[in-house]
Write a protein that holds these residues in place. Structure first.
Motif, PDB file in Angstrom:
ATOM      1  N   PRO A 135       0.830  -1.273   0.041  1.00 16.00           N
ATOM      2  CA  PRO A 135      -0.071   0.055  -0.157  1.00 16.00           C
ATOM      3  C   PRO A 135       0.842   1.121   0.088  1.00 16.00           C
ATOM      4  O   PRO A 135       2.156   1.276   0.645  1.00 16.00           O
ATOM      5  N   LYS A 136       0.509   2.554  -0.712  1.00 16.58           N
ATOM      6  CA  LYS A 136       1.081   3.598  -0.752  1.00 16.58           C
ATOM      7  C   LYS A 136       0.461   4.615   0.423  1.00 16.58           C
ATOM      8  O   LYS A 136      -0.573   5.075   0.267  1.00 16.58           O
ATOM      9  N   PRO A 137       1.075   4.740   1.261  1.00 15.14           N
ATOM     10  CA  PRO A 137       0.715   5.518   2.421  1.00 15.14           C
ATOM     11  C   PRO A 137       0.800   7.042   2.156  1.00 15.14           C
ATOM     12  O   PRO A 137       1.571   7.504   1.329  1.00 15.14           O
ATOM     13  N   ASP A 138       0.094   7.800   2.863  1.00 15.82           N
ATOM     14  CA  ASP A 138      -0.049   9.002   2.661  1.00 15.82           C
ATOM     15  C   ASP A 138       0.965   9.672   3.481  1.00 15.82           C
ATOM     16  O   ASP A 138       0.825   9.986   4.744  1.00 15.82           O
ATOM     17  N   ILE A 139       1.920  10.631   2.965  1.00 13.02           N
ATOM     18  CA  ILE A 139       3.025  11.307   3.473  1.00 13.02           C
ATOM     19  C   ILE A 139       2.994  12.774   3.093  1.00 13.02           C
ATOM     20  O   ILE A 139       4.237  13.345   3.289  1.00 13.02           O
ATOM     21  N   SER A 140       1.803  13.119   2.859  1.00 13.76           N
ATOM     22  CA  SER A 140       1.915  14.586   2.184  1.00 13.76           C
ATOM     23  C   SER A 140       1.722  15.492   3.440  1.00 13.76           C
ATOM     24  O   SER A 140       2.040  16.657   3.105  1.00 13.76           O
ATOM     25  N   THR A 141       1.462  15.061   4.465  1.00 20.30           N
ATOM     26  CA  THR A 141       1.373  16.019   5.902  1.00 20.30           C
ATOM     27  C   THR A 141       2.216  15.493   6.746  1.00 20.30           C
ATOM     28  O   THR A 141       2.854  14.349   6.865  1.00 20.30           O
ATOM     29  N   VAL A 142       2.918  16.368   7.653  1.00 18.96           N
ATOM     30  CA  VAL A 142       4.024  15.890   8.487  1.00 18.96           C
ATOM     31  C   VAL A 142       3.217  14.831   9.514  1.00 18.96           C
ATOM     32  O   VAL A 142       3.887  13.819   9.840  1.00 18.96           O
ATOM     33  N   ASP A 143       1.865  14.725   9.869  1.00 21.59           N
ATOM     34  CA  ASP A 143       1.418  13.919  10.856  1.00 21.59           C
ATOM     35  C   ASP A 143       1.183  12.607   9.984  1.00 21.59           C
ATOM     36  O   ASP A 143       1.647  11.435  10.741  1.00 21.59           O
ATOM     37  N   GLY A 144       1.098  12.691   8.579  1.00 24.17           N
ATOM     38  CA  GLY A 144       0.960  11.261   7.950  1.00 24.17           C
ATOM     39  C   GLY A 144       2.247  10.677   7.777  1.00 24.17           C
ATOM     40  O   GLY A 144       2.598   9.526   7.834  1.00 24.17           O
ATOM     41  N   LEU A 145       3.546  11.385   7.700  1.00 23.51           N
ATOM     42  CA  LEU A 145       4.602  10.901   7.521  1.00 23.51           C
ATOM     43  C   LEU A 145       5.329  10.543   8.977  1.00 23.51           C
ATOM     44  O   LEU A 145       5.604   9.484   9.136  1.00 23.51           O
ATOM     45  N   LYS A 146       4.835  11.112   9.976  1.00 22.06           N
ATOM     46  CA  LYS A 146       5.274  10.610  11.389  1.00 22.06           C
ATOM     47  C   LYS A 146       4.628   9.236  11.537  1.00 22.06           C
ATOM     48  O   LYS A 146       5.468   8.386  12.072  1.00 22.06           O
ATOM     49  N   ASP A 147       3.400   9.044  11.473  1.00 22.82           N
ATOM     50  CA  ASP A 147       2.497   8.027  11.363  1.00 22.82           C
ATOM     51  C   ASP A 147       3.038   7.027  10.671  1.00 22.82           C
ATOM     52  O   ASP A 147       3.389   5.538  11.400  1.00 22.82           O
ATOM     53  N   VAL A 148       3.426   7.100   9.484  1.00 17.83           N
ATOM     54  CA  VAL A 148       4.216   5.842   8.630  1.00 17.83           C
ATOM     55  C   VAL A 148       5.284   5.459   9.240  1.00 17.83           C
ATOM     56  O   VAL A 148       5.710   4.247   9.342  1.00 17.83           O
TER      57      VAL A 148
END
Length: 260
Positions: free
Chosen positions: A121-134
């Protein structure tokens, strides 16, 4: 008899012409680091075809302890007409007197991106929170031993406030493309400059990390002080930095510098 002397004269002209061609054509020794390599692999042959010069190219990191690193190659006395590398690493070579200061040219800006294995799956890293979660949920994280990896190791994790949580599962990968160890399944996610991620088969490019935590690396090039062919090297650098080269630069995942 006149025909005989004419033949000798003509042969002499042809011989001189061939000799002149041999003198003008040069084999340029180029050392290039990963970030600009994809663009160079397309632009280099175009330069060679238009000038008659040939390019003998070796790859190596802009920094680090590996024997392949460009500064270490120069320290061993390996010949080079052109070095293409991270700008601040080139500046260090200029300070050391190993590269001619006036030869420095700006080539491109490079940003950091992320890959996962093909089919994942391609995670969403477009936001800082999304990147942090990944990063927090990834089983393993790989990053390079060059400029992007140094930033990730020393700054990014700290800025995100997750250094303690990810430290044990995040590893610096020396020498080889980070995307290759993601493609093999050895690591779940990988970070490197976009231009180094895109060419690797078996890994899917997810995207660039958000601008607010991004690190932009300027790539530049120069001519070592003992370059065998400085004039031809200068012509190559001018071509790589020219407006005509920018479409290729951008297509390989780099950004044109503002001067262009």
């Amino acid at each position: 008899m006149k025909k005989f002397f004419l033949a000798l004269f003509t042969a002499g002209l042809l011989g001189n012409s061939v000799a002149a061609t041999q003198v003008e054509a040069a084999e340029l020794h180029v050392m290039t680091s990963g970030g600009f390599t994809a663009a160079y692999k397309q632009l280099g042959p175009q330069f060679a075809a238009s000038t008659g010069n040939t390019l003998d190219t070796i790859l190596g990191p802009s920094m680090g302890q590996s024997p392949e690193a460009i500064p270490n190659r120069l320290a061993r006395g390996e010949p080079a007409d052109v070095v293409i590398m991270v700008g601040y690493a080139l500046d260090e070579l200029i300070k050391q007197g190993k590269v001619m200061p006036a030869s420095r040219v700006e080539l491109a800006d490079s940003r950091i991106g992320m890959v996962v294995r093909d089919g994942a799956p391609k995670p969403d890293i477009s936001t800082v929170d999304g990147l942090k979660d990944v990063l927090l949920h990834a089983k393993s994280i790989a990053y390079s031993d060059s400029a992007s990896g140094v930033y990730i190791q020393r700054e990014l994790f700290k800025r995100l406030g997750i250094e303690a949580q990810v430290g044990a599962k995040a590893k610096m990968v020396p020498k080889i493309p980070v995307a290759s160890v993601v493609a093999s399944g050895e690591y779940e996610v990988g970070f490197q400059q976009v231009s180094e991620l895109l060419p690797v088969k078996g890994a899917t490019f997810v995207g660039k990390i958000p601008d607010s935590v991004q690190s932009v690396t300027r790539f530049a090039a120069g001519i070592p002080v003992n370059a065998p062919h400085p004039q031809e090297a200068k012509a190559l650098l001018e071509y790589l930095a020219s407006p005509a080269a920018q479409e290729t630069v951008r297509a390989t995942g780099l950004d044109s510098v503002s001067a262009h």
